[in-house]
Design an enzyme around this catalytic site. Structure first.
Site, PDB file in Angstrom:
ATOM      1  N   GLY A 198       0.634  -0.613 -26.005  1.00 39.49           N
ATOM      2  CA  GLY A 198      -0.820  -1.345 -25.954  1.00 39.49           C
ATOM      3  C   GLY A 198      -1.810  -0.672 -26.038  1.00 39.49           C
TER       4      GLY A 198
ATOM      5  N   GLY B 265      -5.278  -0.479 -25.837  1.00 40.07           N
ATOM      6  CA  GLY B 265      -6.349  -0.991 -24.978  1.00 40.07           C
ATOM      7  C   GLY B 265      -7.427  -0.390 -23.779  1.00 40.07           C
ATOM      8  N   PHE B 266      -7.841  -0.193 -23.087  1.00 34.39           N
ATOM      9  CA  PHE B 266      -8.238   0.169 -22.220  1.00 34.39           C
ATOM     10  C   PHE B 266      -7.682   0.512 -21.387  1.00 34.39           C
ATOM     11  CE2 PHE B 266     -12.582  -2.701 -23.766  1.00 34.39           C
ATOM     12  CZ  PHE B 266     -12.795  -1.339 -23.254  1.00 34.39           C
ATOM     13  N   GLY B 267      -6.448  -0.157 -20.773  1.00 33.56           N
ATOM     14  CA  GLY B 267      -5.453   0.669 -20.213  1.00 33.56           C
ATOM     15  C   GLY B 267      -4.155   1.460 -20.400  1.00 33.56           C
TER      16      GLY B 267
ATOM     17  N   GLU C  94     -23.440 -14.864 -23.253  1.00 33.32           N
ATOM     18  CA  GLU C  94     -23.613 -13.933 -23.801  1.00 33.32           C
ATOM     19  C   GLU C  94     -23.820 -14.271 -25.531  1.00 33.32           C
ATOM     20  OE1 GLU C  94     -22.672  -9.769 -21.387  1.00 33.32           O
ATOM     21  OE2 GLU C  94     -21.066 -10.323 -22.774  1.00 33.32           O
TER      22      GLU C  94
ATOM     23  N   ASP D   7      -5.154  -5.947 -17.933  1.00 34.61           N
ATOM     24  CA  ASP D   7      -4.908  -8.216 -17.936  1.00 34.61           C
ATOM     25  C   ASP D   7      -3.941  -8.698 -18.024  1.00 34.61           C
ATOM     26  OD1 ASP D   7      -7.647  -7.893 -18.676  1.00 34.61           O
ATOM     27  OD2 ASP D   7      -7.951  -8.633 -19.961  1.00 34.61           O
TER      28      ASP D   7
ATOM     29  N   ALA E 192     -12.390  -4.550 -17.796  1.00 36.00           N
ATOM     30  CA  ALA E 192     -12.197  -2.768 -18.854  1.00 36.00           C
ATOM     31  C   ALA E 192     -11.702  -2.194 -17.147  1.00 36.00           C
ATOM     32  CB  ALA E 192     -13.206  -3.143 -19.800  1.00 36.00           C
ATOM     33  N   GLN E 193     -12.952  -2.523 -16.275  1.00 39.40           N
ATOM     34  CA  GLN E 193     -12.700  -1.243 -15.275  1.00 39.40           C
ATOM     35  C   GLN E 193     -11.043  -1.455 -14.827  1.00 39.40           C
ATOM     36  OE1 GLN E 193     -14.055   1.742 -14.503  1.00 39.40           O
ATOM     37  NE2 GLN E 193     -15.078   1.435 -15.703  1.00 39.40           N
TER      38      GLN E 193
HETATM   39  C1  LIG Z   1     -15.404 -11.305 -25.479  1.00 39.94           C
HETATM   40  C2  LIG Z   1     -14.529 -10.376 -24.841  1.00 39.94           C
HETATM   41  C3  LIG Z   1     -15.480 -10.227 -24.138  1.00 39.94           C
HETATM   42  C4  LIG Z   1     -15.152  -8.571 -22.498  1.00 39.94           C
HETATM   43  N1  LIG Z   1     -16.335  -8.753 -22.332  1.00 39.94           N
HETATM   44  C5  LIG Z   1     -15.791  -7.791 -21.068  1.00 39.94           C
HETATM   45  C6  LIG Z   1     -16.844  -6.815 -20.346  1.00 39.94           C
HETATM   46  O1  LIG Z   1     -18.039  -7.182 -20.766  1.00 39.94           O
HETATM   47  N2  LIG Z   1     -17.033  -6.210 -19.749  1.00 39.94           N
HETATM   48  C7  LIG Z   1     -15.790  -6.348 -18.761  1.00 39.94           C
HETATM   49  O2  LIG Z   1     -15.362  -5.417 -17.768  1.00 39.94           O
HETATM   50  N3  LIG Z   1     -14.190  -6.656 -19.112  1.00 39.94           N
HETATM   51  C8  LIG Z   1     -14.732  -7.714 -20.494  1.00 39.94           C
HETATM   52  N4  LIG Z   1     -13.483  -8.215 -21.502  1.00 39.94           N
HETATM   53  C9  LIG Z   1     -12.337  -7.741 -20.455  1.00 39.94           C
HETATM   54  C10 LIG Z   1     -11.636  -7.091 -21.162  1.00 39.94           C
HETATM   55  O3  LIG Z   1     -12.071  -6.245 -22.477  1.00 39.94           O
HETATM   56  C11 LIG Z   1     -10.409  -6.797 -20.385  1.00 39.94           C
HETATM   57  O4  LIG Z   1     -10.548  -6.775 -19.297  1.00 39.94           O
HETATM   58  C12 LIG Z   1      -9.732  -5.578 -21.298  1.00 39.94           C
HETATM   59  O5  LIG Z   1      -9.622  -5.044 -22.718  1.00 39.94           O
HETATM   60  C13 LIG Z   1      -8.405  -5.109 -20.638  1.00 39.94           C
HETATM   61  O6  LIG Z   1      -7.921  -4.711 -20.784  1.00 39.94           O
HETATM   62  P1  LIG Z   1      -5.785  -3.263 -21.384  1.00 39.94           P
HETATM   63  O7  LIG Z   1      -5.796  -2.903 -21.983  1.00 39.94           O
HETATM   64  O8  LIG Z   1      -4.847  -4.997 -20.008  1.00 39.94           O
HETATM   65  O9  LIG Z   1      -6.146  -5.043 -22.416  1.00 39.94           O
HETATM   66  P2  LIG Z   1      -7.012  -4.907 -23.679  1.00 39.94           P
HETATM   67  O10 LIG Z   1      -7.666  -3.811 -24.318  1.00 39.94           O
HETATM   68  O11 LIG Z   1      -6.972  -6.094 -24.599  1.00 39.94           O
HETATM   69  O12 LIG Z   1      -5.345  -4.155 -24.780  1.00 39.94           O
HETATM   70  C14 LIG Z   1      -4.170  -4.576 -25.378  1.00 39.94           C
HETATM   71  C15 LIG Z   1      -3.687  -4.005 -26.684  1.00 39.94           C
HETATM   72  O13 LIG Z   1      -2.125  -4.356 -26.650  1.00 39.94           O
HETATM   73  C16 LIG Z   1      -2.305  -4.688 -27.469  1.00 39.94           C
HETATM   74  N5  LIG Z   1      -0.959  -5.789 -28.032  1.00 39.94           N
HETATM   75  C17 LIG Z   1      -0.813  -6.647 -27.663  1.00 39.94           C
HETATM   76  N6  LIG Z   1       0.437  -7.455 -27.503  1.00 39.94           N
HETATM   77  C18 LIG Z   1       1.297  -6.595 -28.330  1.00 39.94           C
HETATM   78  C19 LIG Z   1       2.494  -6.048 -28.359  1.00 39.94           C
HETATM   79  N7  LIG Z   1       3.516  -6.969 -27.910  1.00 39.94           N
HETATM   80  N8  LIG Z   1       3.130  -5.189 -29.649  1.00 39.94           N
HETATM   81  C20 LIG Z   1       2.117  -4.204 -29.686  1.00 39.94           C
HETATM   82  N9  LIG Z   1       0.531  -3.589 -28.991  1.00 39.94           N
HETATM   83  C21 LIG Z   1       0.199  -5.074 -28.168  1.00 39.94           C
HETATM   84  C22 LIG Z   1      -3.315  -5.421 -28.323  1.00 39.94           C
HETATM   85  O14 LIG Z   1      -3.410  -4.917 -29.646  1.00 39.94           O
HETATM   86  C23 LIG Z   1      -3.929  -4.218 -27.456  1.00 39.94           C
HETATM   87  O15 LIG Z   1      -4.938  -3.382 -28.356  1.00 39.94           O
HETATM   88  C24 LIG Z   1     -13.685  -9.176 -22.572  1.00 39.94           C
HETATM   89  C25 LIG Z   1     -12.983  -9.529 -23.096  1.00 39.94           C
HETATM   90  C26 LIG Z   1     -12.959 -10.365 -24.513  1.00 39.94           C
HETATM   91  C27 LIG Z   1     -12.146 -10.784 -25.448  1.00 39.94           C
END
Ligand SMILES: Cc1cc2nc3c(=O)[nH]c(=O)nc-3n(C[C@H](O)[C@H](O)[C@H](O)COP(=O)(O)OP(=O)(O)OC[C@H]3O[C@@H](n4cnc5c(N)ncnc54)[C@H](O)[C@@H]3O)c2cc1C
Length: 445
Positions: A12, A14-16, A176, A305, A320-321
């Site tokens: 992943g 994403g943010f984490g 939003e 998440d 995200a934080q």
């Molecule tokens: C529309 C929307 C608006 C939001 N607004 C806010 C906000 O204003 N403020 C805030 O704090 N949070 C907001 N959030 C929530 C925030 O974006 C998430 O909490 C954050 O992205 C979580 O980070 P993460 O690293 O856990 O997952 P993510 O950022 O979702 O990253 C997960 C990554 O894993 C990859 N992945 C998933 N499954 C697989 C797999 N099987 N194999 C390979 N790769 C994989 C994905 O492609 C992705 O790149 C919002 C979310 C959405 C959807």
């Protein structure tokens, strides 16, 4: 023979996941980051792509470009489909290869969440969610197409269905989106059509809960509610969605005819809990220990998440934080282990506050005891979101676009992109046409 370096596999980007990779920048470890997409996505601004303020390329960056200066990091585009925690392997598939085994010494799962229709997957066909760039472009297409169809439609009775936009879910994304759609209609589109008046369009926000933005204080929730009303959004609270189909939605037994229904009501975690075969909470998020590892496996971390951790008796929110701070913590913990240092104190989330934008120049902000709404909160929202974009080029481009949109009400990306036509038409044409008998002459330079 050189000793094999400690391999950290991060799933992943994403943010984490990205925060974890960056925290390992100066470590002796080999870092392998796997993501099924090639980009890191700034999800908090997805709604701005869906409502044509920003283009997709303004809120996403290629992961390998973000990590280009980190020589110990390798980026692989592939889908992880499982984990064998006993053999310390993940299974990765891409278009050419299925179930390739990749060994790790430490594993960080940061696979996020996807939208959930709460057991009504049949709704997905009619009510797209907002989680990926493709979702945002699909929603943008749907909204813009509705206006194009209405302009071409001679029967005025059809206009009402075409120009009714229903948003299911009054959390931050739904609010939003609703405010941004209302602003798009009233400010940006109002003078662009000749046969329809875009301002007759309805924007309806539906939720089961008692108030919009229920995670904020009551005062802020009321401020957001009033602001939505002033933008012309119809708010239906304490009402559930019974049905979504091609004719619209049925809300608490009453049909609202609409061609554009958007789902922002809920998310479900990635299947990381199933891959690991470990305890999950009631939503399916992996229960983790205070050092973010799974019980019995100190080498397996789950962050963001897709993880579940309580702090002061309450589960940490999916924001995200949390993901950023957890990713950073997991990376640092691995680094300290590799350097033979003592582990850091247990993870503790530092809550910097929450925000939501409600249309042009208005946001709500809650941090500690401070709760403000209005223009000042909007300025703070804009500054913080710019700061957290992944690359400085995006910060500049988004800042310029926001100033332009603020001053002129013109949207940056009001384009209907028909991906399907692009991929299908050439193949159809190719099969319909006879094969050329001789090679075409080379073009003159
Ligand atoms: C529309 C929307 C608006 C939001 N607004 C806010 C906000 O204003 N403020 C805030 O704090 N949070 C907001 N959030 C929530 C925030 O974006 C998430 O909490 C954050 O992205 C979580 O980070 P993460 O690293 O856990 O997952 P993510 O950022 O979702 O990253 C997960 C990554 O894993 C990859 N992945 C998933 N499954 C697989 C797999 N099987 N194999 C390979 N790769 C994989 C994905 O492609 C992705 O790149 C919002 C979310 C959405 C959807």
């Amino acid at each position: 023979m050189a000793e094999h370096p400690h391999t950290v596999v991060i799933v992943g980007g994403g943010f984490g996941g990205l925060a974890a990779a960056k925290a390992l920048r100066h470590s002796p470890a080999e870092v392998i980051l796997i993501d099924r997409s090639n980009h890191h996505l700034f999800q908090p601004l997805l709604y701005q792509v869906a409502t044509a303020v920003l283009g997709p390329g303004q809120i996403a960056s290629p992961i390998r470009n973000i990590l280009r200066d980190q020589s110990n990091a390798t980026v692989i585009m592939g889908e992880v489909t499982g984990v064998n925690k006993e053999d310390r392997q993940v299974f990765v598939s891409d278009e050419d290869r299925k179930g390739v085994r990749l060994s790790y010494d430490s594993l960080i799962l940061a696979t996020g969440a996807q939208h959930s229709y709460f057991g009504h997957d049949e709704f997905a066909r009619y009510a797209p969610g907002l989680k990926s760039l493709a979702d945002a472009v699909a929603v943008r297409n749907k909204i813009l197409k509705a206006f194009e169809q209405a302009e071409a439609e001679e029967d005025p009775r059809q206009h009402r269905d075409l120009l009714t936009f229903v948003l299911v879910g009054a959390g931050p994304t739904g609010v939003e989106m609703a405010a941004a759609v209302a602003t798009l209609i009233r400010n940006s589109l109002r003078s662009d059509f000749r046969r329809i008046d875009p301002t007759i369009a309805r924007v309806v926000l539906v939720d089961r809960s008692k108030r919009v933005l229920g995670s904020f204080s009551e005062n802020l929730s009321t401020a957001a509610h009033d602001r939505l009303k002033s933008l012309g959004v119809e708010i239906l609270l304490e009402r559930g969605v019974d049905q979504i189909d091609e004719q619209g939605v049925i809300v608490a037994g009453e049909r609202i005819a609409s061609r554009t229904v958007i789902w922002t009501a809920g998310v479900t975690p990635s299947p990381a809990g199933k891959w690991l075969d470990v305890e999950t909470d009631h939503t399916g998020r992996v229960r983790i220990l205070k050092d973010l590892t799974v019980p019995g496996h100190p080498e397996v971390f789950v962050v963001g998440d897709t993880s579940s951790l309580d702090q002061d008796g309450k589960p940490l929110p999916g924001v995200a934080q949390v993901a950023l701070q957890q990713g950073r913590y997991a990376g640092k913990l691995i680094l300290r282990r590799l350097l033979g240092k003592s582990p850091p104190p247990p993870f503790r989330y530092f809550d910097k506050g929450s925000m939501a934008v409600v249309g042009k120049g208005f946001a709500i902000l809650q941090t500690g005891k401070l709760a403000i709404s209005g223009f000042l909160a909007w300025m703070a929202w804009a500054a913080i979101h710019l700061e957290f974009l992944a690359q400085s080029s995006l910060r500049v481009s988004v800042f310029v676009q926001w100033v332009w949109t603020y001053l002129t009400d013109q949207r940056g990306s009001r384009i209907i992109v028909n991906h399907l036509a692009a991929s299908v038409t050439p193949a159809k044409e190719a099969s319909a046409r006879p094969a050329p008998k001789a090679p075409a002459p080379a073009l003159n330079r």
